[in-house]
Structures are given as C-alpha cells and as structure tokens.
Design an enzyme around this catalytic site. Sequence first.
Site, PDB file in Angstrom:
ATOM      1  N   GLY A  30       0.702  -1.342  -0.160  1.00  0.00           N
ATOM      2  CA  GLY A  30       0.032   0.026   0.179  1.00  0.00           C
ATOM      3  C   GLY A  30       0.786   1.310   0.147  1.00  0.00           C
TER       4      GLY A  30
ATOM      5  N   SER B 171      19.884 -16.645  13.253  1.00  0.00           N
ATOM      6  CA  SER B 171      19.609 -18.279  12.937  1.00  0.00           C
ATOM      7  C   SER B 171      20.075 -19.031  14.077  1.00  0.00           C
ATOM      8  CB  SER B 171      20.157 -18.790  11.712  1.00  0.00           C
ATOM      9  OG  SER B 171      19.660 -20.074  11.608  1.00  0.00           O
TER      10      SER B 171
ATOM     11  N   TYR C  62      27.256 -20.981   7.139  1.00  0.00           N
ATOM     12  CA  TYR C  62      26.416 -20.201   7.425  1.00  0.00           C
ATOM     13  C   TYR C  62      26.279 -20.018   8.990  1.00  0.00           C
ATOM     14  CZ  TYR C  62      21.246 -19.136   7.662  1.00  0.00           C
ATOM     15  OH  TYR C  62      19.756 -18.710   7.918  1.00  0.00           O
TER      16      TYR C  62
END
Length: 248
Positions: free
Chosen positions: A51, A139, A152
């Site tokens: 929006g 994470s 990672y």
Amino acid sequence: MGTLEDKIAIVTGAGQGIGRGIAEKLYAEGATVVIADINENSAKGTAAELGSRAVGLHADVTAPESVQAMVEQVRQQFGRIDVLVNNAGWDKAAPFVDSDRADWDRVIQINLYGVLNTCKAVLPIMAEQKSGTVVNVASDAGRVGSSGEAVYSAAKGGVISFTKSVAREMARYQVNANAVCPGPTDTALFASIGGDDPRLREALTKAIPFRRLAQPSDLANVVAFFASDEAAYVTGQTVSVSGGLTMS
C-alpha cells in the site's frame, strides 16, 4: 492504532520469504516500510501490494555504496530511520569438507557483511536522532550449529555476537539492538537447501515440539515486538523462534 504508528522501517531482503512476512507485519502495525531487496522488481511489487506507506528500493547488502545510496534515499524522503531489520540472507547446504570457497565468500558477504554494511550506514543516523532500534535476523544455526551449514552457522554466530556489541555501544544513544533466530522456516530458501525433500521435512517436523515448521508470520510477530516501543528496555538479547526445537 498499531504499535509502530509513524515509524520509518527498513527491511532488507523483504521481496519474499521471511522478509516479506516481516514487512507485512510492520506495515499492519502502522509503520512506513522500505522494502530493500537486491531484486528491485520484487521489492517494488511487494511495496505495491502493501500500500501507500510502502516503498520498494534496490539494495545489494554486500556493496557498501549500494546500501549507502538506499539509506540516503530513505533519509531524504522520510527524514529519519526508526527501525532497521537486517533480514537478507543466503545459504547453500553441503558438508563443510565438500564446500566451495566461493560459496564461503558469498555466505559471509551476504549474511555477515550485509549486516555490518547496513548498520554502518544507519547507526550514525539513529545516534544523531537519539532513538532507533535494530533487529538482526540471525539463525538457530548460529547458536547450536547445523549439519551442512557450517559457514552459514559461523556467519550467523557472528551476527549474534555483533548484535550484542552494537547494543553495548549504542545504548548511550538510546538505540537498542536485538537478534531473532529462526528455526526451520517454510520458505523458498529452505526449499532450495533441501527443505523440499519430504523425508527431511517429516524428520524436522517430528523433532520440533510444536510439530510444524515456522511460518514467516511467526518470525514477523517477534520482530514487530522488538521494533516497537514496548521493547525499548530490551537490548542485546537473542530470541529463538523455533517451536521449541532449541531451548536455552
């Protein structure tokens, strides 16, 4: 009236997945949301769907000049930055001994340097304002490790430690910083690193006490709390959103 009324929020990697879920939640809570993504089309498409209080901008978090240009545009357009959500991330699953050095570089550049680059650009603005909040999406791999995701995990562990250090340095400016750690989440990235394997999904689901993978909205709800004034006295904290898979 939402908890983020009149706040200007940047969410990186918000064109899809967890980032998109976060952007949708912040928007629903009243924020003006900047969808920053390396894929400019998905950034603008997501903003258009949200929006009039959303804008999509290109940003490559691995490139300091790209991040700086995006941040300057936000500052010029809105005059301030109240919330920074570092969500952009990438991984490629493989046993460490079989992994490729080029993939190490990409994983660390996006997941760790990406956070450093955006914070370097945004924190001086928040310090000048004497207000602001940073939410870093880390994470659970960075807390407890993850087979096939060694580099990672290292990068996300770095994000957690960096968040705590920034929280200490920025407290004098009334700026807080916290980390949110997703467990396995049902996204395109998860599918790309093996999450589309029915056996893996079933095994993970059985290991999670709530017996389901996370949805982006589960993470978004926690990020929205950290982004709000309700969390103004919370800083340097790490919260897992994993359905109980990890507990500490």
